[in-house]
Write an enzyme that holds these catalytic residues in place. Structure first.
Site, short mmCIF file in Angstrom:
data_model
loop_
_atom_site.label_atom_id
_atom_site.label_comp_id
_atom_site.label_asym_id
_atom_site.label_seq_id
_atom_site.Cartn_x
_atom_site.Cartn_y
_atom_site.Cartn_z
N SER A 23 37.87 -45.48 8.94
CA SER A 23 36.76 -46.06 8.16
C SER A 23 37.19 -47.26 7.32
CB SER A 23 36.11 -44.99 7.27
OG SER A 23 35.37 -44.11 8.08
N LYS A 71 31.69 -32.35 2.94
CA LYS A 71 30.29 -32.79 3.07
C LYS A 71 29.27 -31.83 2.46
CE LYS A 71 30.97 -35.70 7.13
NZ LYS A 71 30.53 -36.01 8.50
N ASP A 107 24.95 -39.48 9.03
CA ASP A 107 25.45 -39.02 10.34
C ASP A 107 24.32 -38.90 11.37
OD1 ASP A 107 28.21 -38.82 9.85
OD2 ASP A 107 27.99 -36.86 8.90
#
Ligand code: NDP
Length: 284
Positions: A23, A71, A107
Site C-alpha cells: 500500500s 478491521k 473493500d
C-alpha cells in the site's frame, strides 16, 4: 509508543504483520501524481496496541488504512462509522476530521470495481459464489446484497461461519445460501449457475497450500476472481481450463484509490497507482 516516521508522513497502513504491504508504494504514487507533499507509511500495530495507535493517529495523522487483524476491532474505537462499514463489520479506511475519527470500508467498492474491470460484470441481478467466510468475505459480501445480486452462495470449510454470514446478510433482495466445502454436488451446481466465483479464502497464500475446494468443482465456472495477488492453484486451474480469471490486484488497487479520494477529496490517478502496485508486487 508510536512516533511519526517524519513530518510529511501523515497517512499509513496498519496491520500485524504489515511489512509485506505494498500500500505505501501504491498510495505514494497517488500523492505524487496529485502533487501533494504528504507521504504514506506503515506501522506494525499488534492487537493490544490498537487503542494506543488510534489515539496517536487522532493527534498526528490525517488518515490510515487497516488490514488484518484490525478491521473489525477498529469499529469500537472510532467516533463515527459509515453505515456500509458497520453493516460489513469492517473498517479499512479511517479519516481524521479535526480530531474526530471516521471509519469507512472501501473493500466492497474495490471488489465491485475490479469485477467490472476484469469481466464487465455488474452485480445487480448476478449470481455469485463466494468461497470463504472470513474477514475478506464479510467485508465484501455486504456489497453484493446492497447492489442487489440475485443470488449469493457462500461456501466455507467451516459451514457454520458461512451460515452465520448468510444470516447476517439476510433480509434484502438477494437469495442467500450457505454450504460446507465438502458439499460437492451442491457447489458444482451453484458454480455452473453463477456469473462469477469469488475466491476469498486464505488457502493459496502460501506455496503448496491445498485449494479451498476440489478444483474440478470449478470447471464450469464462467469467471473466477481470486482475491490473492499472486498465482494460486485456483488461478492456474482457471487458466488451464480457459476460464476468465483475475487475481486480487484490481481489488487492492480500487480500494486504495477510494481511500485516497476519501482522504483528499481528489480523484486518484489510478494509472499511476496501478503501475506502482504492479512494480511493488512483481519485485516481491
Ligand atoms: P481470514 O483468516 O479472516 O479467513 C480465512 C478464510 O479462508 C476462512 O473462510 C477460512 O475457512 C478459509 N480457509 C483458510 N484455510 C483454508 C483451507 N486450507 N481450506 C479451505 N478454506 C480455508 O482471512 P481474510 O478473510 O482476511 O483473507 C482471505 C484472503 O483474502 C487472503 O488471502 C487475503 O490476502 C485476501 N484479501 C485480499 C484483498 C484484496 O484487496 N485483494 C483484501 C483482503 C483480503 P474457515 O472459516 O473454515 O477457517
Amino acid at each position: 509508543m508510536f512516533t511519526l516516521e517524519n513530518s510529511n508522513t501523515l497517512y499509513a497502513v496498519i496491520g500485524d504483520p504489515v511489512a509485506h504491504s505494498v500500500s505505501p508504494a501504491m498510495q505514494n504514487a497517488a500523492f505524487t501524481a496529485a502533487n501533494l507533499s504528504e507521504r504514506y507509511g506503515k506501522y506494525h500495530v499488534k492487537p493490544d496496541e490498537l487503542p494506543e495507535f488510534v489515539e496517536f493517529a487522532r493527534k498526528n495523522l490525517k488518515g490510515f488504512n487497516a488490514t488484518v487483524p484490525h478491521k473489525a476491532a477498529l469499529i469500537a474505537l472510532l467516533d463515527e462509522i459509515a453505515p456500509a462499514a458497520l453493516a460489513a463489520n469492517s473498517v479499512n479506511t479511517v479519516i481524521n476530521r479535526n480530531g474526530k475519527l471516521y471509519g469507512d470500508s472501501t473493500d466492497g467498492y474495490g471488489l465491485e470495481t475490479a469485477l467490472f474491470e476484469a469481466f464487465k460484470l455488474k452485480i445487480a441481478n448476478s449470481k455469485i459464489v463466494m468461497l470463504g467466510a472470513g474477514g475478506a468475505a464479510q467485508a465484501t459480501a455486504f456489497e453484493f446484497v446492497e447492489r442487489k445480486a440475485a443470488r449469493l452462495t457462500i461456501v466455507n470449510r467451516t459451514r457454520s461461519k458461512a451460515e452465520a454470514l448468510a444470516e447476517h446478510l439476510a433480509g434484502k433482495a438477494t437469495l442467500l445460501s450457505a454450504l460446507g466445502n465438502d458439499e460437492k454436488s451442491l457447489i458444482e451446481a451453484a458454480v455452473a449457475e453463477a456469473d462469477v466465483v469469488i475466491q476469498a479464502t486464505s488457502a493459496g497464500l502460501r506455496a503448496g497450500d491445498a485449494p479451498p475446494v476440489e478444483l474440478e468443482l470449478l470447471k464450469n465456472a464462467k469467471a473466477i476472481f481470486d482475491m490473492i495477488y499472486h498465482p494460486t492453484e485456483v488461478q492456474l486451474f482457471a487458466r488451464a481450463n480457459d476460464i476468465p480469471c483475475a487475481d486480487g490486484r484490481g481489488m487492492l488497487l480500487h480500494q486504495g484509490a477510494r481511500s485516497f479520494e476519501l482522504w483528499t477529496g481528489l480523484t486518484a490517478d489510478v494509472k499511476a497507482m496501478r503501475q506502482a502496485l504492479d512494480q511493488a508486487l512483481d519485485n516481491k
